[in-house]
Design a protein around this motif. Structure first.
Motif, mmCIF file in Angstrom:
data_model
loop_
_atom_site.group_PDB
_atom_site.id
_atom_site.type_symbol
_atom_site.label_atom_id
_atom_site.label_comp_id
_atom_site.label_asym_id
_atom_site.label_seq_id
_atom_site.Cartn_x
_atom_site.Cartn_y
_atom_site.Cartn_z
ATOM 1 N N ASN A 107 17.232 18.105 -36.276
ATOM 2 C CA ASN A 107 17.628 18.302 -37.418
ATOM 3 C C ASN A 107 17.863 19.880 -37.383
ATOM 4 O O ASN A 107 16.654 20.666 -37.580
ATOM 5 N N GLU A 108 18.928 20.167 -37.432
ATOM 6 C CA GLU A 108 19.032 21.658 -37.327
ATOM 7 C C GLU A 108 18.700 22.580 -38.665
ATOM 8 O O GLU A 108 18.029 23.698 -38.564
ATOM 9 N N GLN A 109 18.946 21.881 -39.772
ATOM 10 C CA GLN A 109 18.469 22.414 -41.184
ATOM 11 C C GLN A 109 16.997 22.547 -41.022
ATOM 12 O O GLN A 109 16.248 23.597 -41.534
ATOM 13 N N PHE A 110 16.313 21.761 -40.632
ATOM 14 C CA PHE A 110 14.853 21.621 -40.306
ATOM 15 C C PHE A 110 14.415 22.685 -39.453
ATOM 16 O O PHE A 110 13.552 23.511 -39.701
ATOM 17 N N ASN A 111 14.985 22.740 -38.356
ATOM 18 C CA ASN A 111 14.795 23.781 -37.576
ATOM 19 C C ASN A 111 14.905 25.414 -37.939
ATOM 20 O O ASN A 111 14.213 26.200 -37.630
ATOM 21 N N GLU A 112 15.913 25.427 -38.816
ATOM 22 C CA GLU A 112 15.990 26.935 -39.342
ATOM 23 C C GLU A 112 14.947 27.122 -40.424
ATOM 24 O O GLU A 112 14.413 28.336 -40.342
ATOM 25 N N GLN A 113 14.527 25.965 -40.908
ATOM 26 C CA GLN A 113 13.326 26.245 -42.085
ATOM 27 C C GLN A 113 12.013 26.717 -41.240
ATOM 28 O O GLN A 113 11.299 27.550 -41.455
ATOM 29 N N ILE A 114 11.921 26.095 -39.944
ATOM 30 C CA ILE A 114 10.905 26.208 -39.266
ATOM 31 C C ILE A 114 10.907 27.714 -38.718
ATOM 32 O O ILE A 114 9.727 28.364 -38.648
ATOM 33 N N LYS A 115 11.920 28.515 -38.506
ATOM 34 C CA LYS A 115 12.115 29.592 -38.121
ATOM 35 C C LYS A 115 11.651 30.740 -39.118
ATOM 36 O O LYS A 115 10.932 31.554 -38.879
ATOM 37 N N ASN A 116 11.737 30.309 -40.350
ATOM 38 C CA ASN A 116 11.484 30.961 -41.665
ATOM 39 C C ASN A 116 9.988 30.862 -41.759
ATOM 40 O O ASN A 116 9.154 31.908 -41.734
ATOM 41 N N GLN A 117 9.428 29.577 -41.499
ATOM 42 C CA GLN A 117 8.140 29.514 -41.342
ATOM 43 C C GLN A 117 7.325 30.172 -40.266
ATOM 44 O O GLN A 117 6.075 30.862 -40.710
ATOM 45 N N VAL A 118 7.588 30.209 -39.085
ATOM 46 C CA VAL A 118 7.388 30.940 -37.947
ATOM 47 C C VAL A 118 7.307 32.504 -38.606
ATOM 48 O O VAL A 118 5.961 33.327 -38.303
ATOM 49 N N PHE A 119 8.290 33.067 -39.038
ATOM 50 C CA PHE A 119 8.161 34.424 -39.470
ATOM 51 C C PHE A 119 6.949 34.778 -40.585
ATOM 52 O O PHE A 119 6.459 35.867 -40.233
ATOM 53 N N ASN A 120 6.956 33.705 -41.460
ATOM 54 C CA ASN A 120 5.993 33.955 -42.576
ATOM 55 C C ASN A 120 4.558 33.834 -41.963
ATOM 56 O O ASN A 120 3.539 34.764 -42.230
ATOM 57 N N THR A 121 4.329 32.936 -41.154
ATOM 58 C CA THR A 121 2.998 32.643 -40.668
ATOM 59 C C THR A 121 2.722 34.091 -39.403
ATOM 60 O O THR A 121 1.439 34.336 -39.641
ATOM 61 N N ILE A 122 3.431 34.556 -38.794
ATOM 62 C CA ILE A 122 3.208 35.716 -37.952
ATOM 63 C C ILE A 122 2.757 36.654 -38.955
ATOM 64 O O ILE A 122 2.045 37.460 -38.555
#
Length: 361
Positions: A107-122
């Motif tokens: 799911n590409e939309q899910f993967n885009e959300q994960i990218k944002n979550q990675v940024f927030n967690t970092i």
């Protein structure tokens, strides 16, 4: 031994901070997978040190592990209740989980959300490393625990299938059931109220209605044409696997799971029935229950007037954890008889005795 371990862990935290500072500049310019892989390699290179720390850092069940969360928000003073219990405190770095999610998701939309979550967690991790002076260690505990994935999978699947009236295999479930009506019809009597999907959804609603709210509001790493039965399995199984992973890891290293997230906490309570005959694990789970209630009821508006140093000094001077559990014991409160409201009242009473003198007038 502890002094040497602490020194090496502090150096490890500095090195990790440098990797994160480099990564945060690349998240939206470069391949997120490559950044996650770099973090993954760093921790695997240092896994012997991490495992040694988990084994020898403190007495059994004196280190609390903040887990089942994507963010530890220190701007919202979430670290304050966390620092009230235990000798050492570890934030279970969730970034490793994103590696698995991105690799598995179509799911590409899910993967885009994960990218944002990675940024927030970092960003969150960097703030912890720079602001808390080592009071909270960041370690990917579950990533490096060595717990067998097959053991977690088997336990979660068994528990999922035990929700139903008839004894069925997952193959039968997958081939026979499709709609949420199908799923609800085969659940054991009374089981609907125990199935939790999202803590933002009114728990008084029927499961079918809660499911549709969840389905509409949650992006999942599943094909868009997945059936309701598949989504239900994926979600409930996922929570169960997460909690079994946490429990087995904490048992292995004799840690106390500090779980803020209400959904994961509810599944922890359900699974805890399997360990009621083991006194050591029951005591660990009771500490986890008290920690969750402490977190949910902690008066951040009042106690944020203290500096972190004042909070820690007061907790140590008053011997808060021992005083709290002694007061709970005096009231006959146990894992089997938790009395949530009474527990919350005792926590509040002990916090006021511990911290109120330091609050500015």
């Amino acid at each position: 031994m502890n002094d040497l371990l602490i020194t090496e862990l502090m150096q490890l935290q500095k090195e990790y901070c440098n990797i994160l500072l480099d990564a945060i500049e690349k998240v939206f310019q470069e391949d997120t997978n490559a950044i996650l892989d770099e973090i993954n390699v760093f921790w695997h290179r240092n896994k012997k040190l991490v495992r040694c720390a988990l084994e020898y850092l403190s007495k059994p069940y004196s280190t609390y592990l903040f887990t089942a969360a994507t963010i530890l928000d220190i701007d919202d003073y979430e670290h304050y209740p966390f620092l009230c219990l235990g000798d050492y405190h570890i934030w279970d770095d969730p970034i490793y989980g994103y590696i698995k999610m991105v690799m598995a998701s179509p799911n590409e939309q899910f993967n885009e959300q994960i990218k944002n979550q990675v940024f927030n967690t970092i960003h969150d991790n960097i703030e912890i490393l720079n602001s808390l002076d080592g009071k909270i260690l960041i370690l990917p505990v579950r990533m490096l625990s060595g717990t067998e994935p097959s053991l977690i999978h088997e336990a979660a699947m068994q528990t999922f299938l035990s929700l139903f009236k008839e004894k069925i295999t997952f193959e039968i479930y997958r081939k026979t059931y499709s709609t949420i009506d199908d799923v609800v019809s085969i659940l054991k009597d009374g089981m609907e109220k125990y199935v939790t999907l999202d803590d933002d959804i009114d728990s008084q609603l029927e499961l079918k209605e809660r499911f549709f709210h969840y389905k509409q509001s949650t992006e999942l790493p599943l094909p868009v044409d997945s059936s309701d039965a598949t989504i239900f399995w994926f979600s409930v199984y996922g929570f169960l696997a997460q909690v079994f992973d946490i429990l087995l890891t904490c048992i292995q290293y004799q840690l106390v799971p500090y779980i803020r997230y209400s959904v994961a906490f509810r599944y922890l309570i359900i699974i805890s029935n399997n360990f009621k005959d083991n006194n050591e694990i029951s005591e660990m789970l009771f500490k986890s229950v008290v920690a969750h209630i402490l977190h949910q009821t902690f008066d951040k508006e009042t106690y944020s007037q203290l500096t972190m140093e004042q909070l820690i000094e007061s907790v140590k001077t008053y011997n808060f954890e021992q005083q709290l559990f002694s007061a709970l014991k005096d009231e006959g409160i146990t894992l089997e008889l938790p009395e949530l409201q009474k527990t919350a009242e005792i926590i509040d009473q002990q916090l006021r005795l511990c911290l109120s003198e330091k609050i500015p007038n």
